[in-house]
Every structure is written in structure tokens, then in C-alpha cells.
Write a protein that holds these residues in place. Structure first.
Motif, PDB file in Angstrom:
ATOM      1  N   ALA A 104      21.569  50.392 -43.028  1.00  0.00           N
ATOM      2  CA  ALA A 104      22.654  51.292 -43.427  1.00  0.00           C
ATOM      3  C   ALA A 104      22.736  52.484 -42.482  1.00  0.00           C
ATOM      4  O   ALA A 104      23.831  52.920 -42.116  1.00  0.00           O
ATOM      5  CB  ALA A 104      22.442  51.762 -44.861  1.00  0.00           C
ATOM      6  N   ALA A 105      21.594  53.002 -42.063  1.00  0.00           N
ATOM      7  CA  ALA A 105      21.598  54.144 -41.135  1.00  0.00           C
ATOM      8  C   ALA A 105      22.102  53.731 -39.761  1.00  0.00           C
ATOM      9  O   ALA A 105      22.871  54.462 -39.130  1.00  0.00           O
ATOM     10  CB  ALA A 105      20.192  54.726 -41.030  1.00  0.00           C
ATOM     11  N   LEU A 106      21.690  52.554 -39.290  1.00  0.00           N
ATOM     12  CA  LEU A 106      22.121  52.094 -37.962  1.00  0.00           C
ATOM     13  C   LEU A 106      23.604  51.765 -37.903  1.00  0.00           C
ATOM     14  O   LEU A 106      24.235  51.913 -36.861  1.00  0.00           O
ATOM     15  CB  LEU A 106      21.305  50.873 -37.544  1.00  0.00           C
ATOM     16  N   THR A 107      24.165  51.320 -39.011  1.00  0.00           N
ATOM     17  CA  THR A 107      25.577  50.959 -39.032  1.00  0.00           C
ATOM     18  C   THR A 107      26.484  52.151 -39.354  1.00  0.00           C
ATOM     19  O   THR A 107      27.701  52.009 -39.360  1.00  0.00           O
ATOM     20  CB  THR A 107      25.850  49.842 -40.051  1.00  0.00           C
ATOM     21  N   GLY A 108      25.897  53.305 -39.626  1.00  0.00           N
ATOM     22  CA  GLY A 108      26.707  54.487 -39.905  1.00  0.00           C
ATOM     23  C   GLY A 108      27.217  54.578 -41.324  1.00  0.00           C
ATOM     24  O   GLY A 108      28.142  55.331 -41.608  1.00  0.00           O
ATOM     25  N   LEU A 109      26.623  53.829 -42.225  1.00  0.00           N
ATOM     26  CA  LEU A 109      27.083  53.831 -43.612  1.00  0.00           C
ATOM     27  C   LEU A 109      26.792  55.151 -44.312  1.00  0.00           C
ATOM     28  O   LEU A 109      27.492  55.546 -45.230  1.00  0.00           O
ATOM     29  CB  LEU A 109      26.424  52.676 -44.378  1.00  0.00           C
ATOM     30  N   PHE A 110      25.791  55.881 -43.856  1.00  0.00           N
ATOM     31  CA  PHE A 110      25.432  57.124 -44.532  1.00  0.00           C
ATOM     32  C   PHE A 110      26.440  58.236 -44.307  1.00  0.00           C
ATOM     33  O   PHE A 110      26.488  59.178 -45.086  1.00  0.00           O
ATOM     34  CB  PHE A 110      24.037  57.586 -44.114  1.00  0.00           C
ATOM     35  N   GLY A 111      27.246  58.134 -43.274  1.00  0.00           N
ATOM     36  CA  GLY A 111      28.267  59.158 -43.043  1.00  0.00           C
ATOM     37  C   GLY A 111      29.212  59.294 -44.218  1.00  0.00           C
ATOM     38  O   GLY A 111      29.332  60.384 -44.801  1.00  0.00           O
ATOM     39  N   PRO A 112      29.890  58.218 -44.619  1.00  0.00           N
ATOM     40  CA  PRO A 112      30.781  58.313 -45.785  1.00  0.00           C
ATOM     41  C   PRO A 112      30.032  58.636 -47.082  1.00  0.00           C
ATOM     42  O   PRO A 112      30.564  59.306 -47.953  1.00  0.00           O
ATOM     43  CB  PRO A 112      31.422  56.928 -45.875  1.00  0.00           C
TER      44      PRO A 112
END
Length: 75
Positions: A23-31
Motif C-alpha cells: 500500500a505504501a509503495l503504490t501510493g495508497l496512503f496518500g488518499p
């Protein structure tokens, strides 16, 4: 039902670092950090992925190893 939850909870414990890393590598934490309605699809995807990883880990690794160990002890 509670026994199955207990059996699978250890797999969730083992699998959650992988899930959070992806999740962190795919940028999911931004939203997710911004909150609001835009975070709901990401949370749902993270939840469903956690259930899937837990189930697959339990069925393909933990259960076969448990059966193997029981056979070794009984022999």
C-alpha cells in the motif's frame, strides 16, 4: 465462527506488513491520509486485500504445515 477467526488472525498478523508495504509503495496512503470520501475505496481495497492474503496464507501455508507436523508427531 470464532474458532475460524482465531485460526486466521495469526495469518493476518503475519501478512499485514506485506500488505502495508504494498500500500505504501503504490501510493495508497496518500488518499487515506487526506481523509474524506476519497479514502473509502482505498480502505475497502486494503480491507479486501487483507482478507484475501489471510485466507490464501492460511490455506496454502499454515494448514499444510500443521497437518505435516501432526503426522510427524504421531509417527
Amino acid at each position: 465462527w470464532s474458532v475460524a477467526l482465531g485460526d486466521h488472525s495469526y495469518c493476518l498478523y503475519l501478512g499485514h506488513p506485506v500488505l502495508l508495504s504494498v500500500a505504501a509503495l503504490t501510493g495508497l496512503f496518500g488518499p487515506l491520509q487526506s481523509g474524506g470520501a476519497g479514502a473509502l475505496p482505498g480502505l475497502a481495497a486494503l480491507f479486501l486485500a487483507g482478507i484475501l492474503i489471510t485466507y490464501l496464507y492460511y490455506r496454502t501455508i499454515e494448514r499444510p504445515l500443521y497437518r505435516w507436523a501432526c503426522r510427524r508427531i504421531d509417527a
